[in-house]
Write a protein that holds these residues in place. Structure first.
Motif, PDB file in Angstrom:
ATOM      1  N   UNK B  81       0.877  -1.172   0.000  1.00 56.41           N
ATOM      2  CA  UNK B  81       0.000   0.000   0.000  1.00 56.41           C
ATOM      3  C   UNK B  81       0.912   1.218   0.000  1.00 56.41           C
ATOM      4  N   UNK B  86      -5.691   5.693   0.055  1.00 55.99           N
ATOM      5  CA  UNK B  86      -6.593   5.762   1.205  1.00 55.99           C
ATOM      6  C   UNK B  86      -6.821   4.371   1.773  1.00 55.99           C
ATOM      7  N   UNK B  87      -5.748   3.668   2.057  1.00 55.09           N
ATOM      8  CA  UNK B  87      -5.881   2.364   2.695  1.00 55.09           C
ATOM      9  C   UNK B  87      -5.732   1.194   1.761  1.00 55.09           C
ATOM     10  N   UNK B  88      -5.884   0.000   2.342  1.00 52.49           N
ATOM     11  CA  UNK B  88      -5.617  -1.234   1.618  1.00 52.49           C
ATOM     12  C   UNK B  88      -6.596  -1.515   0.494  1.00 52.49           C
ATOM     13  N   UNK B  89      -7.845  -1.112   0.673  1.00 48.13           N
ATOM     14  CA  UNK B  89      -8.836  -1.389  -0.368  1.00 48.13           C
ATOM     15  C   UNK B  89      -8.507  -0.587  -1.622  1.00 48.13           C
ATOM     16  N   UNK B 109     -13.002  -7.237   0.144  1.00 48.89           N
ATOM     17  CA  UNK B 109     -12.043  -7.579   1.191  1.00 48.89           C
ATOM     18  C   UNK B 109     -12.589  -8.755   1.982  1.00 48.89           C
ATOM     19  N   UNK B 112      -7.578 -10.634   6.815  1.00 48.46           N
ATOM     20  CA  UNK B 112      -6.273 -10.045   7.079  1.00 48.46           C
ATOM     21  C   UNK B 112      -5.326 -11.165   7.473  1.00 48.46           C
ATOM     22  N   UNK B 125       1.859  -7.233   6.857  1.00 41.31           N
ATOM     23  CA  UNK B 125       0.431  -7.520   6.978  1.00 41.31           C
ATOM     24  C   UNK B 125      -0.214  -7.460   5.611  1.00 41.31           C
ATOM     25  N   UNK B 127      -3.750  -7.552   3.395  1.00 42.88           N
ATOM     26  CA  UNK B 127      -5.201  -7.500   3.264  1.00 42.88           C
ATOM     27  C   UNK B 127      -5.589  -8.369   2.091  1.00 42.88           C
TER      28      UNK B 127
END
Lengths: 273, 273
Positions: B81, B86-89, B109, B112, B125, B127
């Motif tokens: 990422x 704006x994040x993993x998605x 999603x 995790x 980590x 996603x």
DNA sequence: CCAAAAGTGTTGAGCCTACACCCATGA
DNA sequence: TCATGGGTGTAGGCTCAACACTTTTGG
């Protein structure tokens, strides 16, 4: 953004440099702890139930007497995943045990909140979980280090609070998910005693699912015994086990079958409408 | 474990020191890209379908000519990422667009993966997401920077491969989840053209769900029109729209209704068994 | 014997399964 | 006209909703 150099060396790959990519500033687990308070108004009456969520009030100062982030606001219990834990779920299990003093409670991961800016301390990623805790276990609850107060709120109450970080959004999502799970899975069992009466289950379902999904009629007591995931409780001698805790008339006790929820697929295409 | 000092200063809380807690060494998004290959054996015959998953082969060396981690193994497409996302998605959406060349595909999603040790480079980590991509979009696929090969595998084939990291576990979970989702939600629509025949949907369902959840009978074509989330397609003049692509006899076209999946709760307690 | 919760009897409607059968069309 | 996928007709069974009714029990 990062000065980290921790690399596990592995065969030919020891040249790898972690500097090349961006790392988060923290990794936390938060838990929306749900319980149903069950108040017995009178003997021989079904209880009045209410769905509540447990929040903690963040301390104004931290252990080092410095002002605490989002201090004084209500927040979901949770905390940073520590290095000796096997991931966020493990950390949540530990948090849940710390908050309630009980192990083995129902805990489910339901989302990740990772938007930059959600935490003023940096890019901190939160694993959101919900837990179902029978009311009696919350009696002996104790505040964790950075919490000064613990309280149960009804869903109505919680929406009028000022919560820390993006916890309001997490709670909104948790409520949606627990409602769906109660309707579509057998998690309701974690709110109930092992053996329960038809009326106890019915009141619980009507509490959480407003819709006419559950027939209020006496039809429910007739149907519950035919549900494929519920069975009647019998006594040693084979006779039906009944309880008088909600009425003078002894009423049948039921329990959830031990089924593998995973394999219990209910296709929308073969359902009967 | 960490030498990070990045703190966003905020009002009185600028004393906060990020050193106090453990941080991950990386945050990635991986995507299990599913597609259904649809082979037309003859004219006027329903197609032969097969569920496949797209994997990439990790390059042996990276952009800097250094040996690549897990190089040469098959892996899920994905990547770190980046800081402006704006994040993993969001990162997964970008990855998916990069792999397929198409935007707006179905992406969900589902988990995790954060166990320490899952990646030799450190505590990284992931996603996990799954995507459903119509076969035609995978024609113009292009390998990303660190990938040298892209291929579709049947589920059977994939289990005999040696995959990178814990991607085998992620794929196993993805398969369970996509099967459940296809049975219990309307995601099947992303595998089908907007307007489809009863037999196309039936073949798809039988492909993914082995169980006798879908009656093989002609009963299916009778039932499909009554399902609350599917409707028949009509032409401008109100007459029924039919297709001859699978048979000489024109067959009715159907489409999924535009419903809010979230609000479509099917309680197991009110279901008919 | 009353009140209240639990549970039964019954009836008609609607959906489902199974099986047989008809339909439309290109070759 | 044949082969084939698509679709209909119909009978019997099952479940469900609704309503009225009975049962059980402590007070």
């Amino acid at each position: 953004m990062n000065g980290n150099n921790h690399v596990k060396s592995e065969d030919a790959l020891r040249e790898y440099n972690v500097n090349e990519f961006v790392t988060p500033d923290g990794y936390t687990s938060d838990i929306a702890i749900f319980t149903i308070t069950s108040e017995k108004k009178q003997e021989y009456k079904p209880p009045i139930m209410e769905l509540k969520i447990m929040l903690i009030k963040r301390a104004l100062v931290n252990a080092e007497e410095k002002p605490n982030i989002e201090g004084g606001k209500w927040a979901l219990p949770g905390g940073f995943v520590s290095h000796n834990e096997a991931g966020g779920y493990d950390a949540a299990l530990r948090e849940l045990a710390e908050e309630t003093g009980v192990k083995g409670l129902h805990l489910k991961h339901f989302g990740v909140y990772d938007k930059p800016g959600r935490d003023p301390r940096g890019w901190i990623i939160s694993n959101a979980h919900y837990a179902i805790v029978p009311e009696r276990y919350l009696a002996n609850r104790k505040a964790a280090d950075d919490a000064i107060e613990v309280e149960l709120f009804t869903l109505k109450e919680v929406f009028s609070l000022s919560l820390s970080f993006d916890h309001m959004k997490i709670i909104e999502d948790a409520i949606k998910i627990i409602k769906r799970d109660i309707a579509e899975t057998t998690v309701a069992k974690h709110f109930l005693p092992k053996e329960f009466t038809a009326s106890e289950l019915r009141v619980l379902l009507q509490l959480v699912i407003n819709e006419p999904v559950v027939k209020e009629d006496s039809a429910f007591s007739r149907k519950i015994g035919k549900l494929p995931f519920i069975e009647v409780v019998k006594q040693r001698d084979g006779s039906l086990k009944k309880s008088q805790r909600n009425s003078k008339t002894p009423s049948q006790l039921y329990k959830f079958k031990d089924i593998n929820e995973e394999e219990f697929v209910r296709s929308i295409y073969s359902a009967k409408y």
